[in-house]
Design a protein around this motif. Sequence first.
Motif, PDB file in Angstrom:
ATOM      1  N   ARG A 152     -14.405 -20.500  18.758  1.00 36.38           N
ATOM      2  CA  ARG A 152     -15.822 -20.140  18.611  1.00 36.38           C
ATOM      3  C   ARG A 152     -15.969 -18.780  17.948  1.00 36.38           C
ATOM      4  NH1 ARG A 152     -15.173 -20.983  23.830  1.00 36.38           N
ATOM      5  NH2 ARG A 152     -15.843 -18.864  24.341  1.00 36.38           N
ATOM      6  N   TRP A 153     -14.996 -17.906  18.206  1.00 34.01           N
ATOM      7  CA  TRP A 153     -15.040 -16.562  17.636  1.00 34.01           C
ATOM      8  C   TRP A 153     -13.619 -16.077  17.384  1.00 34.01           C
ATOM      9  CZ3 TRP A 153     -12.212 -13.302  20.612  1.00 34.01           C
ATOM     10  CH2 TRP A 153     -12.116 -13.574  21.982  1.00 34.01           C
ATOM     11  N   VAL A 154     -13.517 -15.077  16.521  1.00 27.37           N
ATOM     12  CA  VAL A 154     -12.247 -14.404  16.265  1.00 27.37           C
ATOM     13  C   VAL A 154     -12.496 -12.896  16.229  1.00 27.37           C
ATOM     14  CG1 VAL A 154     -11.215 -16.316  14.956  1.00 27.37           C
ATOM     15  CG2 VAL A 154     -12.485 -14.514  13.738  1.00 27.37           C
ATOM     16  N   GLN A 155     -11.465 -12.154  16.539  1.00 31.98           N
ATOM     17  CA  GLN A 155     -11.449 -10.709  16.282  1.00 31.98           C
ATOM     18  C   GLN A 155     -10.222 -10.449  15.422  1.00 31.98           C
ATOM     19  OE1 GLN A 155     -11.995  -9.487  20.612  1.00 31.98           O
ATOM     20  NE2 GLN A 155     -12.859  -7.714  19.550  1.00 31.98           N
ATOM     21  N   ILE A 156     -10.418  -9.674  14.369  1.00 30.77           N
ATOM     22  CA  ILE A 156      -9.363  -9.469  13.381  1.00 30.77           C
ATOM     23  C   ILE A 156      -8.917  -8.013  13.354  1.00 30.77           C
ATOM     24  CG2 ILE A 156      -8.789  -9.579  10.920  1.00 30.77           C
ATOM     25  CD1 ILE A 156      -9.125 -12.322  12.239  1.00 30.77           C
ATOM     26  N   GLY A 157      -7.610  -7.834  13.368  1.00 29.29           N
ATOM     27  CA  GLY A 157      -7.021  -6.517  13.154  1.00 29.29           C
ATOM     28  C   GLY A 157      -6.068  -6.597  11.974  1.00 29.29           C
ATOM     29  N   VAL A 158      -5.931  -5.524  11.235  1.00 28.78           N
ATOM     30  CA  VAL A 158      -5.062  -5.513  10.059  1.00 28.78           C
ATOM     31  C   VAL A 158      -4.192  -4.264  10.074  1.00 28.78           C
ATOM     32  CG1 VAL A 158      -4.962  -5.426   7.542  1.00 28.78           C
ATOM     33  CG2 VAL A 158      -6.707  -6.811   8.650  1.00 28.78           C
ATOM     34  N   GLY A 159      -2.893  -4.477   9.904  1.00 22.67           N
ATOM     35  CA  GLY A 159      -1.954  -3.374   9.740  1.00 22.67           C
ATOM     36  C   GLY A 159      -1.166  -3.594   8.466  1.00 22.67           C
ATOM     37  N   ALA A 160      -0.979  -2.561   7.685  1.00 25.35           N
ATOM     38  CA  ALA A 160      -0.217  -2.659   6.442  1.00 25.35           C
ATOM     39  C   ALA A 160       0.956  -1.694   6.501  1.00 25.35           C
ATOM     40  CB  ALA A 160      -1.102  -2.339   5.240  1.00 25.35           C
ATOM     41  N   VAL A 161       2.116  -2.178   6.069  1.00 33.58           N
ATOM     42  CA  VAL A 161       3.326  -1.356   6.042  1.00 33.58           C
ATOM     43  C   VAL A 161       4.001  -1.569   4.692  1.00 33.58           C
ATOM     44  CG1 VAL A 161       5.596  -0.931   7.068  1.00 33.58           C
ATOM     45  CG2 VAL A 161       3.682  -1.567   8.527  1.00 33.58           C
ATOM     46  N   SER A 162       4.462  -0.496   4.074  1.00 37.99           N
ATOM     47  CA  SER A 162       5.223  -0.617   2.838  1.00 37.99           C
ATOM     48  C   SER A 162       6.380   0.368   2.871  1.00 37.99           C
ATOM     49  CB  SER A 162       4.351  -0.372   1.611  1.00 37.99           C
ATOM     50  OG  SER A 162       3.880   0.956   1.579  1.00 37.99           O
ATOM     51  N   VAL A 163       7.399   0.055   2.092  1.00 34.51           N
ATOM     52  CA  VAL A 163       8.583   0.907   2.013  1.00 34.51           C
ATOM     53  C   VAL A 163       8.775   1.320   0.568  1.00 34.51           C
ATOM     54  CG1 VAL A 163      11.076   1.047   2.375  1.00 34.51           C
ATOM     55  CG2 VAL A 163       9.656  -0.261   3.974  1.00 34.51           C
ATOM     56  N   SER A 164       8.977   2.602   0.359  1.00 38.06           N
ATOM     57  CA  SER A 164       9.207   3.128  -0.981  1.00 38.06           C
ATOM     58  C   SER A 164      10.523   3.884  -0.999  1.00 38.06           C
ATOM     59  CB  SER A 164       8.072   4.077  -1.403  1.00 38.06           C
ATOM     60  OG  SER A 164       6.846   3.393  -1.428  1.00 38.06           O
ATOM     61  N   GLY A 165      11.371   3.596  -1.991  1.00 39.51           N
ATOM     62  CA  GLY A 165      12.634   4.314  -2.140  1.00 39.51           C
ATOM     63  C   GLY A 165      12.446   5.603  -2.916  1.00 39.51           C
ATOM     64  N   GLN A 166      13.267   6.580  -2.621  1.00 38.43           N
ATOM     65  CA  GLN A 166      13.214   7.839  -3.369  1.00 38.43           C
ATOM     66  C   GLN A 166      14.011   7.682  -4.660  1.00 38.43           C
ATOM     67  OE1 GLN A 166      14.654  10.963  -0.849  1.00 38.43           O
ATOM     68  NE2 GLN A 166      13.038  10.690   0.678  1.00 38.43           N
ATOM     69  N   GLN A 167      13.487   8.249  -5.720  1.00 38.85           N
ATOM     70  CA  GLN A 167      14.192   8.160  -6.991  1.00 38.85           C
ATOM     71  C   GLN A 167      15.567   8.809  -6.875  1.00 38.85           C
ATOM     72  OE1 GLN A 167      11.706   9.864 -10.039  1.00 38.85           O
ATOM     73  NE2 GLN A 167      10.942   7.857 -10.605  1.00 38.85           N
ATOM     74  N   GLY A 168      16.581   8.078  -7.330  1.00 36.69           N
ATOM     75  CA  GLY A 168      17.941   8.584  -7.259  1.00 36.69           C
ATOM     76  C   GLY A 168      18.617   8.290  -5.937  1.00 36.69           C
ATOM     77  N   ASN A 169      17.827   8.079  -4.866  1.00 32.08           N
ATOM     78  CA  ASN A 169      18.363   7.756  -3.538  1.00 32.08           C
ATOM     79  C   ASN A 169      17.535   6.637  -2.910  1.00 32.08           C
ATOM     80  OD1 ASN A 169      20.496   9.844  -3.131  1.00 32.08           O
ATOM     81  ND2 ASN A 169      18.749  11.218  -3.414  1.00 32.08           N
ATOM     82  N   PRO A 170      17.601   5.411  -3.455  1.00 34.10           N
ATOM     83  CA  PRO A 170      16.756   4.341  -2.929  1.00 34.10           C
ATOM     84  C   PRO A 170      17.011   4.009  -1.473  1.00 34.10           C
ATOM     85  CG  PRO A 170      18.428   3.487  -4.436  1.00 34.10           C
ATOM     86  CD  PRO A 170      18.487   4.979  -4.516  1.00 34.10           C
ATOM     87  N   GLU A 171      18.224   4.321  -0.967  1.00 35.59           N
ATOM     88  CA  GLU A 171      18.502   4.029   0.442  1.00 35.59           C
ATOM     89  C   GLU A 171      17.770   4.991   1.370  1.00 35.59           C
ATOM     90  OE1 GLU A 171      21.490   7.001  -0.990  1.00 35.59           O
ATOM     91  OE2 GLU A 171      20.682   5.106  -1.756  1.00 35.59           O
ATOM     92  N   LEU A 172      17.313   6.111   0.835  1.00 38.19           N
ATOM     93  CA  LEU A 172      16.574   7.083   1.647  1.00 38.19           C
ATOM     94  C   LEU A 172      15.073   6.867   1.466  1.00 38.19           C
ATOM     95  CD1 LEU A 172      18.696  10.296   0.946  1.00 38.19           C
ATOM     96  CD2 LEU A 172      18.809   8.770   2.931  1.00 38.19           C
ATOM     97  N   GLY A 173      14.625   5.669   1.756  1.00 38.06           N
ATOM     98  CA  GLY A 173      13.218   5.348   1.568  1.00 38.06           C
ATOM     99  C   GLY A 173      12.370   5.798   2.744  1.00 38.06           C
ATOM    100  N   ALA A 174      11.074   5.852   2.499  1.00 32.84           N
ATOM    101  CA  ALA A 174      10.122   6.196   3.551  1.00 32.84           C
ATOM    102  C   ALA A 174       9.205   5.004   3.773  1.00 32.84           C
ATOM    103  CB  ALA A 174       9.311   7.419   3.147  1.00 32.84           C
ATOM    104  N   ALA A 175       8.812   4.800   5.011  1.00 35.39           N
ATOM    105  CA  ALA A 175       7.865   3.742   5.333  1.00 35.39           C
ATOM    106  C   ALA A 175       6.477   4.354   5.479  1.00 35.39           C
ATOM    107  CB  ALA A 175       8.276   3.051   6.623  1.00 35.39           C
ATOM    108  N   TYR A 176       5.483   3.621   4.987  1.00 37.15           N
ATOM    109  CA  TYR A 176       4.088   4.057   5.076  1.00 37.15           C
ATOM    110  C   TYR A 176       3.303   2.990   5.824  1.00 37.15           C
ATOM    111  CZ  TYR A 176       5.525   7.325   1.462  1.00 37.15           C
ATOM    112  OH  TYR A 176       6.183   8.309   0.771  1.00 37.15           O
TER     113      TYR A 176
END
Length: 199
Positions: A152-176
């Motif tokens: 009859r009804w819904v409640q919606i929540g949204v979470g977004a996550v992305s990962v970006s690698g550092q130039q020259g050191n892709p294994e040292l990425g940061a999550a946003y």
Amino acid sequence: MSRLATRLVAVLAPVALLLPAGAHAAKVVTEDAVGDAVTLIDESTDLDEPTPAPDHAGTDVVRTAVAHGAKRLRVRVAFRALERDPFQFIVIRVRTPHGNYELVVERLGGKPITSIDLGRRTVDCDGLGAKVDLRADTVTASLPTSCLDAPRWVQIGVGAVSVSGQQGNPELGAAYADDAHRDGAIRDNIATGPKVRRG
């Protein structure tokens, strides 16, 4: 009014009542603060005090539009600027009277991958899908309401996550990350918006 017009109205009025009504969906739009994405550099980052990342536009949710119809549920998530080469996950929490579902859209390049779970159980849902519009910076997920037991009804929540690698050191990425219903805060559970009753 002429006699002919009066007769036509008298004949057509009952017919009009028998015609199927047009498809209708209740729609609710919620806004999220611009520039409230945060970064989670590593596992030691405290969720209670995340590091603000106001310049990271690719994960910054700015608007969520929910259309809850008799047959389909559509959730349109607008970002400040979607990344063109993504490693991104959009988690849509769907709260219903029957339980809490988790719909995930994975953007790993190419066509988005979608799945939906109820607790620890994966739900088979023909017609589940997602579309990315890079011009509008939106991701839209859509599914038949029958996959949710036609709530009859819904409640919606949204979470977004992305990962970006550092130039020259892709294994040292940061999550946003960004929670569409919290201002610069991240918690274990995604916050939900108002109830959207079936249209």
